[in-house]
Design an enzyme around this catalytic site. Sequence first.
Site, PDB file in Angstrom:
ATOM      1  CG  ASP A  58      39.151 -25.285   8.960  1.00 49.79           C
ATOM      2  OD1 ASP A  58      38.361 -25.726   9.766  1.00 49.79           O
ATOM      3  OD2 ASP A  58      40.596 -25.544   9.811  1.00 49.79           O
TER       4      ASP A  58
ATOM      5  CE  LYS B 188      36.768 -30.283  16.403  1.00 44.44           C
ATOM      6  NZ  LYS B 188      37.572 -28.833  16.439  1.00 44.44           N
TER       7      LYS B 188
ATOM      8  CE1 TYR C   2      45.049 -27.611  15.524  1.00 42.93           C
ATOM      9  CE2 TYR C   2      43.594 -28.528  15.725  1.00 42.93           C
ATOM     10  CZ  TYR C   2      44.608 -28.198  15.240  1.00 42.93           C
ATOM     11  OH  TYR C   2      44.940 -29.810  15.826  1.00 42.93           O
TER      12      TYR C   2
HETATM   13  C1  LIG Z   1      39.109 -29.550  15.283  1.00 38.26           C
HETATM   14  C2  LIG Z   1      39.322 -28.648  14.232  1.00 38.26           C
HETATM   15  C3  LIG Z   1      40.326 -28.833  13.243  1.00 38.26           C
HETATM   16  C4  LIG Z   1      41.244 -29.947  13.130  1.00 38.26           C
HETATM   17  O1  LIG Z   1      39.840 -31.119  13.460  1.00 38.26           O
HETATM   18  P1  LIG Z   1      40.303 -32.644  13.947  1.00 38.26           P
HETATM   19  O2  LIG Z   1      39.474 -33.508  13.628  1.00 38.26           O
HETATM   20  O3  LIG Z   1      41.242 -32.601  15.342  1.00 38.26           O
HETATM   21  O4  LIG Z   1      41.927 -32.946  13.498  1.00 38.26           O
HETATM   22  C5  LIG Z   1      40.975 -28.084  11.684  1.00 38.26           C
HETATM   23  N1  LIG Z   1      39.721 -26.811  11.616  1.00 38.26           N
HETATM   24  C6  LIG Z   1      39.719 -26.228  12.866  1.00 38.26           C
HETATM   25  C7  LIG Z   1      38.425 -25.484  12.912  1.00 38.26           C
HETATM   26  C8  LIG Z   1      38.794 -27.269  13.945  1.00 38.26           C
HETATM   27  O5  LIG Z   1      38.000 -26.723  14.907  1.00 38.26           O
END
Ligand SMILES: *Cc1c(COP(=O)(O)O)cnc(C)c1O
Length: 428
Positions: A239, A267, A144
């Site tokens: 990511d 995060k 994701y």
């Molecule tokens: C949570 C998450 C996102 C998205 O971040 P948001 O602040 O919710 O838009 C993107 N990549 C990873 C790996 C994530 O866990």
Amino acid sequence: MNTTTSARLFKRALGILPGGVDSPVRAFKSVGASPLFIRRAYGARLEDVDGNVFVDYVMSWGPLIHGHAPRGLVKALGRATPLGTSYGAPSPLEVELALRVRKLMPSLERVRFVSSGTEAAMSAVRVARAATGRDKIIKFAGCYHGHADAFLVQAGSGALTLGTPTSPGVTKAAAADTLVATYNDLASVEKVFKANKGQVAALCVEPIAGNMGLVPPADGFLRGLRDLCDKYGALLVFDEVISGFRAAPGGAQQVYGVTPDMTCLGKIIGGGLPVGAYGGKAEVMELVSPAGPVYQAGTLSGNPLAMTAGIWCLDQLKPKLYKDLAALGSRLAAGFADAAREAGVALQVNAFGSLVTPFFTDRQVRDYASATSANTELYAKFFRGMLARGIYPPPSQFEAWFLSAAHTKKDVDKTIAAAREVMRELAS
Ligand SMILES: *Cc1c(COP(=O)(O)O)cnc(C)c1O
């Protein structure tokens, strides 16, 4: 457990917010329950509007590595708020946080702050396309990267939980430029590169996958991705929205010794306030406006309160924290495994430091196919049993459990004792 106030609030919310929530997995749909409305949180505890108190393992889905409302952070925000909540002009705080990020992750020679992980990943892809003059990207099934169109193809997290891994509303054109490979399978990646020679701008990967449940990279997987990107002229984008500052102070790139061209953060970098960031090689990032032609902007980007929280949060990342968290993580993982074995329930526990996912399957979980072999109905029952015992697990089989500095051995042992009881119920 009395949840009448939450039930009443949820009913009201359903009439004004789609599905009653502002982010899908919060609705508890896949675990057959109604969401609890929270009135406050402290340390490792969540308290709902009916006064029920839980040991929290969601921790706002990862940002809260120091726990809820740590005193130092509350103080720092208290000092910062009277100075203004947003300037729409540069503040010294942005430079301070960016320098801290680069110190921890030297591959981010330049950093751009945004307000979410979604924005970070979306913007990184735009820059990668501009830098390479190519259109296509490769992602992995079950990973994701936020909800930008290009990434909502076989996506993890809520998209996976709710059974819509590829969302309606994403145009064929947007989906066509997104190529999907299999996590922990280098051959599947090379196959995609070969079939799209000279067309792939970037390969995006969660170096420690956390959005199909926790799936660590197999030996040599990340190194292999680095080599393939070099061979086919694509940028390697890590990511690290979850793994950044959680796997280690320098993220997964430090742990595995593999240097990406670009990195997405979110995060933990905001300490519970809305912050995302992307960065990488200077020559690539200098393409970003106003240094270069790639447009990307944000009214609240680099927000002073969010930067204050980020600075406080990164300043508390000490080696001992990671040692303590890893000890708690392995204690929890072993506790789950023992509880399942005693009860005769098939369970595969994946763990990495402070991240744990108990998968209800007898298969080793190393990719999307094995993750989705898990029995989600059994997880739903497990979730409800734990909730009734004062434990607040992630409301989906396909999410990681997050530990924080505020969790104690006692909290973890209470969690394991609850898991023992629930596993026995599941077996009978
Ligand atoms: C949570 C998450 C996102 C998205 O971040 P948001 O602040 O919710 O838009 C993107 N990549 C990873 C790996 C994530 O866990």
